[in-house]
Design a protein around this motif. Structure first.
Motif, PDB file in Angstrom:
ATOM      1  N   SER A   6       0.829  -1.206   0.000  1.00  0.00           N
ATOM      2  CA  SER A   6       0.000   0.000   0.000  1.00  0.00           C
ATOM      3  C   SER A   6       0.862   1.254   0.000  1.00  0.00           C
ATOM      4  O   SER A   6       0.512   2.278  -0.592  1.00  0.00           O
ATOM      5  CB  SER A   6      -0.941   0.007   1.207  1.00  0.00           C
ATOM      6  N   GLY A   7       2.020   1.162   0.658  1.00  0.00           N
ATOM      7  CA  GLY A   7       2.914   2.312   0.699  1.00  0.00           C
ATOM      8  C   GLY A   7       3.428   2.699  -0.663  1.00  0.00           C
ATOM      9  O   GLY A   7       3.441   3.880  -1.029  1.00  0.00           O
ATOM     10  N   VAL A   8       3.838   1.705  -1.458  1.00  0.00           N
ATOM     11  CA  VAL A   8       4.363   2.028  -2.788  1.00  0.00           C
ATOM     12  C   VAL A   8       3.241   2.472  -3.728  1.00  0.00           C
ATOM     13  O   VAL A   8       3.442   3.326  -4.590  1.00  0.00           O
ATOM     14  CB  VAL A   8       5.144   0.830  -3.376  1.00  0.00           C
ATOM     15  N   LEU A   9       2.042   1.922  -3.565  1.00  0.00           N
ATOM     16  CA  LEU A   9       0.920   2.331  -4.417  1.00  0.00           C
ATOM     17  C   LEU A   9       0.530   3.790  -4.185  1.00  0.00           C
ATOM     18  O   LEU A   9       0.075   4.476  -5.107  1.00  0.00           O
ATOM     19  CB  LEU A   9      -0.297   1.433  -4.169  1.00  0.00           C
ATOM     20  N   CYS A  10       0.679   4.256  -2.972  1.00  0.00           N
ATOM     21  CA  CYS A  10       0.283   5.627  -2.623  1.00  0.00           C
ATOM     22  C   CYS A  10       1.452   6.611  -2.670  1.00  0.00           C
ATOM     23  O   CYS A  10       1.282   7.782  -2.341  1.00  0.00           O
ATOM     24  CB  CYS A  10      -0.349   5.646  -1.225  1.00  0.00           C
ATOM     25  N   ARG A  11       2.616   6.133  -3.085  1.00  0.00           N
ATOM     26  CA  ARG A  11       3.800   7.001  -3.126  1.00  0.00           C
ATOM     27  C   ARG A  11       3.798   7.823  -4.411  1.00  0.00           C
ATOM     28  O   ARG A  11       3.538   7.290  -5.501  1.00  0.00           O
ATOM     29  CB  ARG A  11       5.051   6.143  -3.066  1.00  0.00           C
ATOM     30  N   PRO A  12       4.080   9.116  -4.349  1.00  0.00           N
ATOM     31  CA  PRO A  12       4.126   9.947  -5.558  1.00  0.00           C
ATOM     32  C   PRO A  12       5.209   9.469  -6.524  1.00  0.00           C
ATOM     33  O   PRO A  12       6.265   8.990  -6.116  1.00  0.00           O
ATOM     34  CB  PRO A  12       4.457  11.344  -5.022  1.00  0.00           C
ATOM     35  N   GLN A  70       6.039   9.440 -13.171  1.00  0.00           N
ATOM     36  CA  GLN A  70       5.402   8.710 -14.264  1.00  0.00           C
ATOM     37  C   GLN A  70       4.323   7.782 -13.720  1.00  0.00           C
ATOM     38  O   GLN A  70       4.308   7.452 -12.533  1.00  0.00           O
ATOM     39  CB  GLN A  70       6.444   7.870 -15.015  1.00  0.00           C
ATOM     40  N   LEU A  71       3.438   7.358 -14.615  1.00  0.00           N
ATOM     41  CA  LEU A  71       2.466   6.348 -14.213  1.00  0.00           C
ATOM     42  C   LEU A  71       3.193   5.048 -13.908  1.00  0.00           C
ATOM     43  O   LEU A  71       4.168   4.693 -14.577  1.00  0.00           O
ATOM     44  CB  LEU A  71       1.439   6.118 -15.330  1.00  0.00           C
ATOM     45  N   TYR A  72       2.709   4.341 -12.909  1.00  0.00           N
ATOM     46  CA  TYR A  72       3.278   3.033 -12.622  1.00  0.00           C
ATOM     47  C   TYR A  72       2.888   2.040 -13.720  1.00  0.00           C
ATOM     48  O   TYR A  72       1.774   2.065 -14.230  1.00  0.00           O
ATOM     49  CB  TYR A  72       2.781   2.511 -11.276  1.00  0.00           C
ATOM     50  N   GLU A  73       3.825   1.168 -14.063  1.00  0.00           N
ATOM     51  CA  GLU A  73       3.529   0.023 -14.924  1.00  0.00           C
ATOM     52  C   GLU A  73       3.525  -1.204 -14.014  1.00  0.00           C
ATOM     53  O   GLU A  73       4.578  -1.748 -13.683  1.00  0.00           O
ATOM     54  CB  GLU A  73       4.565  -0.111 -16.035  1.00  0.00           C
ATOM     55  N   TYR A 107       7.479  -6.775  -2.997  1.00  0.00           N
ATOM     56  CA  TYR A 107       7.324  -6.250  -4.362  1.00  0.00           C
ATOM     57  C   TYR A 107       8.711  -5.923  -4.901  1.00  0.00           C
ATOM     58  O   TYR A 107       9.699  -5.865  -4.147  1.00  0.00           O
ATOM     59  CB  TYR A 107       6.440  -4.994  -4.383  1.00  0.00           C
ATOM     60  N   ALA A 108       8.792  -5.725  -6.205  1.00  0.00           N
ATOM     61  CA  ALA A 108      10.042  -5.300  -6.830  1.00  0.00           C
ATOM     62  C   ALA A 108       9.753  -4.066  -7.663  1.00  0.00           C
ATOM     63  O   ALA A 108       8.725  -4.009  -8.360  1.00  0.00           O
ATOM     64  CB  ALA A 108      10.609  -6.418  -7.715  1.00  0.00           C
ATOM     65  N   GLN A 109      10.642  -3.087  -7.600  1.00  0.00           N
ATOM     66  CA  GLN A 109      10.438  -1.838  -8.330  1.00  0.00           C
ATOM     67  C   GLN A 109      11.729  -1.400  -9.003  1.00  0.00           C
ATOM     68  O   GLN A 109      12.791  -1.372  -8.388  1.00  0.00           O
ATOM     69  CB  GLN A 109       9.944  -0.728  -7.385  1.00  0.00           C
ATOM     70  N   VAL A 110      11.593  -1.072 -10.293  1.00  0.00           N
ATOM     71  CA  VAL A 110      12.685  -0.471 -11.058  1.00  0.00           C
ATOM     72  C   VAL A 110      12.093   0.737 -11.779  1.00  0.00           C
ATOM     73  O   VAL A 110      11.313   0.591 -12.720  1.00  0.00           O
ATOM     74  CB  VAL A 110      13.292  -1.455 -12.073  1.00  0.00           C
ATOM     75  N   GLY A 111      12.466   1.928 -11.338  1.00  0.00           N
ATOM     76  CA  GLY A 111      11.868   3.131 -11.912  1.00  0.00           C
ATOM     77  C   GLY A 111      10.378   3.156 -11.648  1.00  0.00           C
ATOM     78  O   GLY A 111       9.928   3.049 -10.499  1.00  0.00           O
ATOM     79  N   ASN A 112       9.588   3.244 -12.728  1.00  0.00           N
ATOM     80  CA  ASN A 112       8.136   3.243 -12.565  1.00  0.00           C
ATOM     81  C   ASN A 112       7.528   1.857 -12.781  1.00  0.00           C
ATOM     82  O   ASN A 112       6.306   1.695 -12.775  1.00  0.00           O
ATOM     83  CB  ASN A 112       7.496   4.250 -13.533  1.00  0.00           C
TER      84      ASN A 112
END
Length: 325
Positions: free
Chosen positions: A26-32, A35-38, A54-59
Motif C-alpha cells: 500500500s505504501g508504494v501504491l500511494c507514493r508519488p 510517471q504512471l506506474y507500470e 514487491y520489486a520496483q525499477v523506476g516506474n
C-alpha cells in the motif's frame, strides 16, 4: 493451469505477516511518482526473492500474487471494520482501498469509499494535489499490464467522476493527451475496449465541444485516432470512435476515407471492423462521389480475390449493399 495452493502458500496465507505485506504494498501504491506506474502481478513461478513483497525499477512495479492476496486479506478486514463503524482512519482507508482495487477492480465499495474520502480531503486541503494524486493511481491501473483493470467499468466510471471533479475545481484536462496516453494504451492492453473508448466520447462531448478551439482540437484528435486505427485495423472500437469524431467534423471524412482505402488496397484488409467503418464513413456528408467510386473499385478487387464462400467475401458483399444503398 491448476489454481490449487501448495502447502507453503497455504501456510503463508494462514499464518503470514499480512500487516507487514499490506504496509509495503500500500505504501508504494500511494507514493508519488513522476510517471504512471507500470504494474504487473507475478504468478507463482516468478523468480523473485521470497523475502520481497514487491520489486520496483523506476516506474515498473511487480507484485507477487501471493503477497497481493496477503495484503488484500488485511485491507479487506480494515474495510469491514470501517463499515461496521470501528475504523475512521483516513490514511489506512486510503491505503486499503488502493490494495483492494489492485486485487479486484470491480470492488465497487472500495471505489465509492475513495470518492467520499477524496471529497473530504478536498475540503481540508488543496483540491489540485489530491485530485492529481488520485488520477495518477487510477491511470496507473488502467494502463498497466492488468487484463481486468484496463476494461473495468468500475475504474472507468471512477475516472469519469474524477474528471467531473477536475471540471468543478477548474483544473485543466488535456483531452488529446488522455486519449493518446491513457485510452489508446488501454485499448492496446485490452483490444475492443468498449469502456475505454466510451470514456473518450465523454471527454470529447464534455470538454472538447466546450473549447474555443473545438474545430482545431477535433482535427488533431481525428489524425491521432486514425493513426491508431491503422495500427489496429481489426479493432472495431477504435474505428467506431473515429466515426464518432467524423460525425462531428464531416469535413475530414473524405480525407480519412482516402487514406484508409489506400491502406486497405495495399494490405488487402478484408476484416469486418474496417469495412464497418468504410461503409458508414462513405454515407457522411461532404464525402465526394469520386471517393465513393474509389471505395467501390477497391472493394471489387478484394472481393474478386477472396475465396468463394469465405467470411471475407461475405463481409465485402455486405459492404457493397450499404455502399450502393
Amino acid at each position: 493451469m491448476s489454481r490449487a495452493l501448495g502447502k507453503e502458500a497455504k501456510e503463508i496465507l494462514r499464518n503470514g505477516d499480512h500487516r507487514g505485506v499490506f504496509e509495503d504494498i500500500s505504501g508504494v501504491l500511494c507514493r508519488p511518482c513522476d510517471q504512471l506506474y507500470e504494474i504487473e502481478i507475478l504468478g507463482h513461478g516468478a523468480l523473485l526473492d521470497p523475502t520481497l513483497n514487491y520489486a520496483q525499477v523506476g516506474n515498473a512495479l511487480a507484485v507477487p500474487k501471493l503477497r497481493l492476496v496477503q495484503a488484500f486479506i488485511f485491507a479487506r478486514q480494515l474495510l469491514l471494520d470501517h463499515i461496521r463503524g470501528g475504523l475512521d482512519d483516513t490514511d489506512k482507508l486510503w491505503r486499503a482501498t488502493a490494495v483492494i482495487l489492485l486485487m479486484d477492480p470491480e470492488f465497487l465499495t472500495a471505489a465509492n469509499i475513495r470518492k467520499r474520502l477524496l471529497r473530504e480531503m478536498i475540503q481540508e486541503k488543496t483540491a489540485t494535489q489530491e485530485l492529481l494524486r488520485e488520477r495518477h493511481f487510477i491511470d496507473s491501473l488502467l494502463t498497466s499490464h492488468l487484463h481486468r483493470h484496463t476494461k473495468s467499468p468500475t475504474l472507468w466510471n471512477h475516472r469519469r467522476w474524477l474528471m467531473d471533479q477536475f471540471r468543478i475545481h477548474r483544473l485543466g484536462i488535456d483531452v488529446g493527451d488522455d486519449i493518446q496516453n491513457i485510452i489508446s494504451i488501454a485499448g492496446e492492453r485490452h483490444p475492443r475496449n468498449y469502456y475505454a473508448w466510451c470514456h473518450a466520447r465523454y471527454l470529447v462531448n464534455t470538454i472538447t465541444f466546450t473549447s474555443q478551439n473545438c474545430e482545431e482540437e477535433l482535427s488533431t484528435l481525428i489524425t491521432m485516432v486514425r493513426k491508431w486505427s491503422f495500427s489496429h485495423h481489426d479493432d472495431i472500437s477504435g474505428w467506431q470512435f473515429l466515426l464518432f469524431l467524423l460525425n462531428r467534423q464531416p469535413s475530414e471524412a473524405s480525407s480519412s476515407i482516402r487514406q484508409t482505402i489506400e491502406r486497405v488496397e495495399m494490405f488487402k484488409w478484408r476484416n469486418e471492423a474496417i469495412w464497418y467503418f468504410i461503409r458508414y464513413a462513405v454515407a457522411l456528408p461532404c464525402v465526394e462521389d469520386q471517393d465513393r467510386d474509389e471505395v467501390s473499385r477497391v472493394r471489387n478487387l478484394l472481393w474478386e480475390a477472396a475465396a468463394e464462400d469465405s467470411q471475407e467475401r461475405r463481409i465485402l458483399e455486405a459492404a457493397q449493399k450499404w455502399i450502393s444503398a
